[in-house]
Design a protein around this motif. Structure first.
Motif, PDB file in Angstrom:
ATOM      1  N   LEU A 150      11.619   5.502   0.779  1.00 28.70           N
ATOM      2  CA  LEU A 150      10.202   5.275   0.357  1.00 28.70           C
ATOM      3  C   LEU A 150       9.127   5.344   1.574  1.00 28.70           C
ATOM      4  O   LEU A 150       9.669   5.069   2.764  1.00 28.70           O
ATOM      5  N   SER A 151       7.959   5.803   1.191  1.00 30.11           N
ATOM      6  CA  SER A 151       7.144   5.939   2.433  1.00 30.11           C
ATOM      7  C   SER A 151       6.374   4.713   2.714  1.00 30.11           C
ATOM      8  O   SER A 151       6.695   3.755   1.831  1.00 30.11           O
ATOM      9  N   SER A 152       5.547   4.610   3.703  1.00 22.08           N
ATOM     10  CA  SER A 152       5.225   3.299   4.317  1.00 22.08           C
ATOM     11  C   SER A 152       4.103   2.984   2.986  1.00 22.08           C
ATOM     12  O   SER A 152       4.202   1.970   2.824  1.00 22.08           O
ATOM     13  N   GLY A 153       3.299   3.852   2.610  1.00 19.72           N
ATOM     14  CA  GLY A 153       2.445   3.445   1.551  1.00 19.72           C
ATOM     15  C   GLY A 153       3.150   2.982   0.128  1.00 19.72           C
ATOM     16  O   GLY A 153       2.876   2.094  -0.459  1.00 19.72           O
ATOM     17  N   ALA A 154       4.179   3.521  -0.275  1.00 22.38           N
ATOM     18  CA  ALA A 154       5.003   3.169  -1.444  1.00 22.38           C
ATOM     19  C   ALA A 154       5.802   2.122  -1.341  1.00 22.38           C
ATOM     20  O   ALA A 154       5.543   1.062  -2.254  1.00 22.38           O
ATOM     21  N   ALA A 155       6.093   1.857  -0.117  1.00 19.08           N
ATOM     22  CA  ALA A 155       6.829   0.283   0.270  1.00 19.08           C
ATOM     23  C   ALA A 155       5.692  -0.700   0.080  1.00 19.08           C
ATOM     24  O   ALA A 155       5.890  -1.802  -0.412  1.00 19.08           O
TER      25      ALA A 155
END
Length: 88
Positions: A41-46
């Motif tokens: 996961l990207s930091s945004g998705a996380a």
């Protein structure tokens, strides 16, 4: 958003020293951190997974001993060259 139901033994709740109502949030944060750390996961998705801002998610990574910056050696070398720090 989807709901996922998991069962946790009572003794695990006691061992975690958390209120049952807080365990879901903690497990969701732990999962998001691990998925970010693994590159799934990207930091945004996380951050969206746990319902917080990306900046707050990145700042909380230190609580889980996870680096907010994960570069491969090749990426690190390229970045240092771009910054003019090539003699590390």
């Amino acid at each position: 958003m989807s709901d996922i139901l998991i069962q946790i033994p009572d003794d695990t709740i006691v061992a975690l020293k958390c209120l049952p109502k807080d365990i879901g949030d903690e497990i969701r944060m732990l999962a998001a951190v691990k998925l970010f750390e693994m590159g799934r996961l990207s930091s945004g998705a996380a951050a969206r997974m746990v319902g917080i801002s990306r900046v707050l998610f990145l700042s909380r990574l230190k609580d889980y001993h996870v680096s907010a910056l994960s570069l491969t050696q090749k990426e690190f070398i390229r970045e240092t060259e771009l910054l003019g720090i090539s003699n590390l």
